[in-house]
Design a protein around this motif. Structure first.
Motif, PDB file in Angstrom:
ATOM      1  N   ARG A 212       0.870  -1.177   0.000  1.00 55.81           N
ATOM      2  CA  ARG A 212       0.000   0.000   0.000  1.00 55.81           C
ATOM      3  C   ARG A 212       0.905   1.225   0.000  1.00 55.81           C
ATOM      4  O   ARG A 212       1.849   1.296   0.786  1.00 55.81           O
ATOM      5  CB  ARG A 212      -0.940   0.024   1.204  1.00 55.81           C
ATOM      6  N   HIS A 243      -4.753  -2.095  -1.249  1.00 54.53           N
ATOM      7  CA  HIS A 243      -3.961  -2.712  -0.184  1.00 54.53           C
ATOM      8  C   HIS A 243      -3.887  -4.215  -0.431  1.00 54.53           C
ATOM      9  O   HIS A 243      -4.822  -4.822  -0.949  1.00 54.53           O
ATOM     10  CB  HIS A 243      -4.563  -2.431   1.199  1.00 54.53           C
ATOM     11  N   LEU A 244      -2.749  -4.793  -0.065  1.00 51.42           N
ATOM     12  CA  LEU A 244      -2.558  -6.243  -0.155  1.00 51.42           C
ATOM     13  C   LEU A 244      -1.600  -6.664   0.942  1.00 51.42           C
ATOM     14  O   LEU A 244      -0.537  -6.071   1.118  1.00 51.42           O
ATOM     15  CB  LEU A 244      -1.977  -6.631  -1.520  1.00 51.42           C
ATOM     16  N   ASP A 263      -9.205 -11.589   6.880  1.00 51.24           N
ATOM     17  CA  ASP A 263      -9.848 -11.926   5.608  1.00 51.24           C
ATOM     18  C   ASP A 263     -11.369 -11.941   5.736  1.00 51.24           C
ATOM     19  O   ASP A 263     -12.091 -11.647   4.781  1.00 51.24           O
ATOM     20  CB  ASP A 263      -9.338 -13.269   5.092  1.00 51.24           C
ATOM     21  N   ASN A 268      -8.060  -7.446   1.702  1.00 54.86           N
ATOM     22  CA  ASN A 268      -7.254  -8.138   0.692  1.00 54.86           C
ATOM     23  C   ASN A 268      -6.037  -8.776   1.362  1.00 54.86           C
ATOM     24  O   ASN A 268      -4.897  -8.333   1.209  1.00 54.86           O
ATOM     25  CB  ASN A 268      -6.826  -7.151  -0.393  1.00 54.86           C
ATOM     26  N   TYR A 278       4.334 -13.322  -5.270  1.00 58.92           N
ATOM     27  CA  TYR A 278       3.830 -12.009  -4.857  1.00 58.92           C
ATOM     28  C   TYR A 278       4.977 -11.081  -4.450  1.00 58.92           C
ATOM     29  O   TYR A 278       4.999  -9.903  -4.796  1.00 58.92           O
ATOM     30  CB  TYR A 278       2.862 -12.156  -3.673  1.00 58.92           C
ATOM     31  N   LYS A 282       6.229  -7.602  -6.443  1.00 57.53           N
ATOM     32  CA  LYS A 282       6.022  -6.312  -5.785  1.00 57.53           C
ATOM     33  C   LYS A 282       7.331  -5.594  -5.471  1.00 57.53           C
ATOM     34  O   LYS A 282       7.496  -4.403  -5.740  1.00 57.53           O
ATOM     35  CB  LYS A 282       5.212  -6.530  -4.508  1.00 57.53           C
TER      36      LYS A 282
END
Length: 494
Positions: A212, A243-244, A263, A268, A278, A282
């Protein structure tokens, strides 16, 4: 105007989360998510925040009883979103230095289940000389080891008192590294073997990835936002909508999700046994792009990320680095990586976010090896050539760190940004390296050789990569001869 305390009240809940770090990111990411979970699930837990350094924001946070407003803005599915939320999930903020006894007493809290942290990339590291009876030890892992030992003794080794650690520091295998260094201190301090076994069997160290963009306090808009809100908030925290949080564990995922049910709040959050895809995507693309262009952009006179994206030369420079160098250096589906890179540039162009470049330069010497060095070396190994934008970013990094007059983690730059003096912020060891280097030489070749061969930064001598030293030296020379803006243009158009 009323204060936030006068219009909202702190919500009393059990303190289930211990948080090392009180900065903008954790408050707009973790604490925001916990606030949502309190509203939408049966989590019913607050965060007790620990200020891990001697100087910090504890007094400001406590002055507002832990309350503050997140301002989330962006474009979502083609529509403008402007979400403002008063966060009530922080119960208090404790200084580990001036309130040590109060801090360590948290180890006896039976409700405590989760520990989160963001102590910067340099935070999860071993520091020699830390002792069990320090109040507190200097390093974050030493603080954790000490805290866990107090908890182990308080609960007489009960495995139910074990904690779940979810560090947010942007280093590979952050949880694994934290676990390893905590055990290193336990061995060094000659602590009971049963305690060491308890750490391994009762506690869970997760690796995590956070995503984020959080510019933090919207200084230029703060007065206007407070007028709209109807109260004064000195801790306004702005962020993008996206956001993750990817959390990797080899433990029982369903069990951990029950303890920390983010969750279920519709957030997310991805729980997984393998977060490598991931993370690489990122760190190398989003964070790597930031660290690639920010030192150069700041020295070229730009203040924010969006200003760089809107400038025709800077966006050409950025796109060249992203699509012609970073992505080709990576493994994986090229189309997926390019789509993600396109999304990242759209996020950088968020009209509601003033992400200040100077804030992104914090600890660049720790960030570059994690975010960009794998792309530099990967590109060279795959193509046999030096990536021009990434090599120039090393030149811009070297130029950015020209300063003197060190005060703690700050050094006064000898250069000016739009006529104003600015501070370079990093760990003292890195600042002293550059201060000493510039006291000896300003020769581009000598600077490039000294920086690239400094193994403390990179973990290896980068001069071994053919052509890289010359490219960085040429970049430094171009910056000195042409100025940063023209030097960037020459690289972008080459």
């Amino acid at each position: 105007m009323k204060t936030i305390n006068e219009v909202r009240k702190t919500v009393s809940r059990p303190e289930k989360v211990l948080q090392f770090g009180e900065g903008n990111f954790l408050r707009a990411f973790v604490d925001w998510q916990i606030d949502n979970a309190n509203e939408k699930t049966d989590f019913n837990g607050n965060v007790v925040v620990v200020q891990p350094l001697e100087k910090g924001m504890a007094d400001m946070i406590n002055a507002q009883s832990g309350l503050y407003t997140t301002v989330l803005r962006g474009i979502q599915k083609g529509k403008e979103v402007n979400d403002r939320r008063v966060i009530t999930s922080i119960s208090r903020c404790i200084s580990a230095y001036t309130q040590y006894d109060e801090y360590i007493a948290c180890a006896k809290n039976k409700d405590l289940r989760v520990v989160v942290s963001n102590t910067t990339e340099a935070g999860i590291s071993y520091s020699a000389g830390c002792k069990l009876d320090d109040k507190p030890p200097a390093s974050y892992p030493a603080k954790v080891c000490q805290f866990l030992y107090h908890r182990y003794e308080a609960f007489k080794g009960d495995k139910k008192a074990g904690l779940i650690f979810i560090p947010c520091e942007l280093i590979d295998k952050n949880g694994d590294n934290l676990h390893r260094i905590v055990l290193q201190y336990a061995e060094e301090w000659k602590l009971d073997r049963k305690f060491i076994d308890w750490i391994d069997s009762a506690c869970t160290f997760c690796n995590s990835l956070v995503d984020r963009i959080v510019p933090g306090y919207p200084r230029e808009e703060a007065e206007k936002i407070c007028e709209e809100l109807g109260y004064k908030d000195n801790l306004l925290d702005s962020a993008e909508i996206f956001h993750l949080w990817v959390i990797e564990t080899q433990g029982d995922i369903e069990k951990l999700k029950k303890v920390f049910p983010l969750d279920k709040a519709g957030l997310n959050v991805v729980w997984t046994n393998d977060m490598s895809f991931y993370r690489t995507r990122k760190v190398r693309i989003l964070n790597g792009a930031h660290t690639m262009f920010v030192p150069a952009g700041f020295q070229a006179g730009f203040d924010t990320v969006r200003e760089c994206i809107e400038d025709p030369v800077m966006i050409k420079f950025i796109r060249k680095g992203l699509f012609d160098e970073i992505i080709p250096s990576m493994d994986g589906d090229k189309k997926m990586l390019e789509e993600y890179a396109g999304d990242v540039l759209e996020r950088f162009d968020n009209p509601f976010i003033r992400h200040m470049l100077i804030s992104i330069t914090l600890n660049t010497t720790a960030k570059f090896p994690v975010r960009d060095l794998p792309s530099v070396t990967g590109y060279i190994k795959k193509t046999g050539k030096v990536p021009p934008v990434l090599a120039f970013s090393l030149a811009a990094l070297t130029s950015f760190y020209e300063g003197n007059g060190i005060d703690g983690r700050n050094m006064k730059s000898v250069n000016k940004h739009n006529g104003e003096t600015y501070m370079i912020s990093d760990d003292e060891k890195s600042l002293h390296f550059f201060e000493d280097l510039y006291a000896k030489t300003h020769d581009p070749q000598a600077l490039a050789k000294a920086v690239l061969s400094h193994k403390d930064f990179w973990g290896e001598d980068l001069t071994k990569y053919a052509g890289l030293e010359k490219a960085v030296a040429d970049g430094i020379a171009s910056i000195r001869k042409n100025g940063m803006k023209k030097a960037i243009e020459l690289v972008a158009n080459a």
